[in-house]
Scaffold this active site. Structure first.
Site: not given
Length: 833
Positions: A376, A567-568, A573, A675, A679
């Protein structure tokens, strides 16, 4: 009075022979009252809504358990091949609403609670999120087991029953403050303790060797400090098909509750020390491994998961098939969710050889035929590496097996590449250096028959980069399985208004086959349909506003563009890039550059790991900027920045239906899949993103015109690293200069001088691995295209419909079908309804 005897030869069967429970509103209402008054002992004087929630949950749970038992019997009768999904995280969220949907009793429960004068939404909000994960990895695992049940595949999930979740996040003076997430404080109505399947787990001790009666060398692991792993089972229902699979979570306990002699001697603390030490293993999700104690605890967690789960499966096999393991690989397979459970490779070898007496070659053949590994991450630092000394101390027998596996593996490498010492060193399971380390990802690759990434780009980069040596040795092992999300929770349950419109328009088949959403494209030019779609989207935005008002006293215009990044919190990111754009918009407002302005509400949410200083500082920066912007009268409704604290699954269920724009802006080549992007897309949000992870495939599905692309590609990022000069880029861009000036002059930290110096330095560093500054101009231009599209309401609505219509590929039903067809090869088993 004499004891009465059972007359039947099998009394248990008669005890369990109950009439099926009814599914009507009246029957559910009667059961709610019965549980509330009898099982829970409450009456009209009780004011806590928790007990009403618990009564309703017990009613729903009973109906799950009926189907659970029938599923177990169907699997046993078929003697079917089974798969076992080993994961350190299962981010399940709330169970009640999902269980009602999958049982098909939403309407009946709604009517029953209405007749009782209860607020169903209030009841479902009482349930805490199950604190069993901290991000996309755990939520993916939850989606996977949902799809396995919906596809009627015999798959069991194995994980750990953490007493405390990651943490509950609060914001104090803009800073993240971590508080314990004791999600089990009031118990868990959905689980069943199964003491009869308790497993004993060994730690420490030493190994002894002896020659058995057949002349074979055998090893014994002796003088160990043992703990017990107690299983708690949770039912996982498929969508209205009668199938209920199992998630089995292990809790660590001591072999003895306390030392009575120590207690009698007055040393009360020492008498329960063993109990406390054992229970600490599953006390907290992912302990901080910054120190040696944290590393040891985390390794204990991983071994507990692997050993208990494998012992469980092997005991089940022996109970039904005896000690003949010749068909074991044909009937069982294990999917390792990331590197965390990779110790299962060595543990299966230990159990097969030391406990069940198999020879090495036979055990190794079974192991390599049953283990499959999902990776991952593309970040080398995220791969598990454990000190050999720590391994020898905690798991000496496992360390011997890993050394033996490595010797045989390196012999195989030497045959393929004779004399290539550099390659042998690179591929060794043992990393040399000042201190030796075990490369757990390499153990997973060597001991498995399949290695997969989770998006096309990710799988390609694994093969070309991180695991290139192994790919050259075994190209047939490597494959791709692009992630997905379950449409039951992430559209049907979380966005019932949109789901209802879709069902009314194209039927309800899409809930089981998401590719049917493609039919929505037939309606993009239907003005009446588009008008209703727009109204539903606006309603979802208003619900999101109302949801946030409960926590934050801030007014938001429902007609503003809802620009969401949840998100985290991590540098790759690039929440920082989002923040730079927000400062740019603020600068434009302050300069009066607001002609043809698009009102925007930027919502950011996520948790930073407790030991990740830079991520926590980014949260502080976001909150400081929000405090300035949201209180500046010049800004007004033109721009809002909101940091949403304690982002979690139940929060995302409110957020994703109300998003207009989905921010997926990681540095190209760093995000494995994502993911959240799926969504948002499924619920009609448009994506602004780089060519990273599953963004690439999302763009392929919706087309270039319905995706806002920006930024460097992965190849361009790698080429830039050799001559990256962010200061030069800043000097050539007036907008970026003004943005950096706001940061450097302390405009957002006037009373906290210097606190953002580290962020500024990282942005301007030529060694910044995330090349944030390099993508600023492209990001700003893409955001301008977003504004133009949003101002055309009809165009935006059509683009929204097209995104939902083309989200079919990103259902976990498709992902799991690929896992099964290509890797697991299970036969679906129908369960009598």
């Amino acid at each position: 009075m004499p004891h009465r005897r059972f007359k039947k030869s099998n009394p248990v069967s008669s005890l369990s022979d109950l009439q099926d429970l009814g599914m009507t509103a009246k029957e559910i209402e009667d059961d709610i009252k019965r549980y509330y008054g009898h099982r829970l002992g409450r009456d009209e004087s009780c004011k806590s809504v928790h007990y009403v929630y618990e009564a309703l949950s017990l009613v729903v749970s009973d109906r799950l358990i009926e189907r659970w038992k029938k599923t177990y019997k169907a699997y046993k009768k078929e003697d079917c091949k089974k798969a076992y999904y080993l994961s350190m995280e299962f981010l399940m969220g709330r169970t009640l609403s999902n269980a009602m949907l999958n049982l098909g009793i939403d309407d009946a429960v709604a009517q029953a609670t209405y007749d009782l004068g209860l607020d169903l939404e209030e009841l479902t909000d009482v349930e805490p999120d199950a604190g069993l994960g901290n991000g996309g990895l755990g939520r993916l695992a939850a989606c996977f087991i949902d799809s396995c049940a919906t596809l009627q595949l015999p798959v069991t999930g194995y994980g750990l029953r953490y007493e405390y979740g990651m943490f509950s996040q609060t914001i104090v003076n803009g800073e993240q403050v971590e508080e314990p997430d004791h999600w089990l404080r009031n118990g868990n109505v959905w689980e069943i303790q199964r003491l009869e399947y308790t497993q004993r787990i060994k730690f420490g001790g030493r190994t002894e060797s002896h020659i058995d009666e057949n002349g074979n060398k055998r090893s014994c692991w002796v003088d160990t400090h043992d703990i017990l792993a107690v299983p708690f089972d949770t039912p996982i229902p498929g969508y209205q098909n009668g199938t209920v699979n199992t998630l089995r979570l292990w809790k660590a306990t001591a072999t003895e509750v306390f030392d009575l002699q120590e207690f009698n001697a007055g040393d009360y603390a020492e008498s329960v020390a063993a109990k406390n030490s054992a229970e600490n293993i599953t006390m907290v999700l992912y302990p901080n491994d910054a120190n040696e104690n944290g590393k040891a605890l985390r390794l204990r967690q991983q071994y507990l998961l692997a050993s208990a789960s494998l012992q469980d499966v092997l005991e089940l096999w022996v109970g039904r098939h005896g000690y003949d393991f010749s068909e074991f690989a044909a009937k069982n397979c294990f999917q390792l969710n990331d590197t965390h459970p990779s110790i299962a490779v060595a543990e299966l070898m230990r159990l097969l050889m030391d406990i069940y007496g198999l020879a090495w070659d036979e055990a190794w053949k079974i192991t390599r035929s049953t283990m499959a590994y999902t990776n991952h991450t593309l970040l080398p630092e995220a791969l598990e590496r454990w000190s050999v000394n720590l391994f020898k101390q905690l798991l000496p027998r496992l360390m011997e097996i890993i050394f033996d596996i490595n010797v045989l593996f390196l012999a195989e490498v030497s045959i393929r590449w004779p004399g290539d010492r550099e390659r042998i060193s690179r591929m060794s399971l043992i990393e040399e250096g000042d201190e030796q380390h075990v490369r757990m990802a390499y153990l997973a690759i060597v001991g498995s028959y399949s290695v997969n990434g989770v998006a096309e780009l990710h799988s390609k980069l694994l093969q070309q980069g991180l695991f290139n040596d192994f790919y050259e040795l075994w190209p047939e092992k490597f494959n791709n399985k692009t992630n997905g999300v379950t449409p039951r929770r992430w559209l049907a349950a979380c966005n019932p208004e949109l789901a209802g419109l879709i069902t009314e328009t194209i039927g309800d088949g899409w809930i089981r086959d998401l590719s049917l959403l493609k039919k929505l494209e037939l309606y993009v030019d239907d003005k009446a349909f588009c008008k209703r779609w727009y109204a539903v989207q606006q309603g979802a935005k208003q619900k999101l506003i109302d949801f946030k008002k409960q926590e934050m006293n801030i007014d938001v215009n429902v007609n503003a563009l809802f620009d969401v990044q949840v998100k985290r919190i991590h540098e790759y990111k690039r929440q920082l890039l989002n923040v730079l754009h927000v400062i740019h918009l603020y600068d434009r407002i302050k300069r009066g550059d607001t002609a043809n302005w698009t009102a925007r509400c930027v919502l950011i949410g996520g948790k930073a790991a407790p030991g990740y200083f830079m991520a926590k500082r980014i949260i502080k920066l976001i909150n400081n900027i929000a405090n300035v912007i949201n209180h500046d009268p010049d800004v007004g409704d033109k721009l809002k920045l909101i940091f949403m604290p304690n982002y979690r699954v139940s929060g995302m269920e409110k957020i994703c239906p109300g998003a207009d724009l989905s921010e997926q802006i990681s540095t190209a080549g760093k995000e494995a899949s994502g993911t959240g992007n799926m969504k948002f897309m499924m619920n009609g949000a448009l994506t602004i993103g780089t060519l990273d992870g599953a963004n690439i495939e999302i763009r392929e599905e919706v087309g270039d015109d319905n995706f806002f692309l920006f930024g460097l590609t992965e190849d361009q990022v790698e080429s830039l690293r050799h001559h990256y000069d962010p200061v030069a880029i800043i000097n050539q861009d007036e907008d970026l200069q003004r943005v950096m000036n706001f940061l450097e002059c302390g405009h957002f930290n006037q009373f906290e001088p210097g606190i953002f110096d580290g962020i500024i330095s990282s942005l301007k560093s030529p060694h910044d691995p995330w090349v944030t500054i390099a993508d600023f101009r492209s990001f700003v231009e893409a955001q301008k295209r977003v504004e133009v599209a949003y101002q055309d309401k009809d165009r935006w609505t059509k683009m929204s419909i097209i995104n939902t219509a083309n989200s079919g590929k990103f259902s976990t039903d498709r992902t799991i079908t690929e896992y099964n067809n290509e890797l697991w090869k299970l036969t679906p088993v129908s369960v009598p309804k």
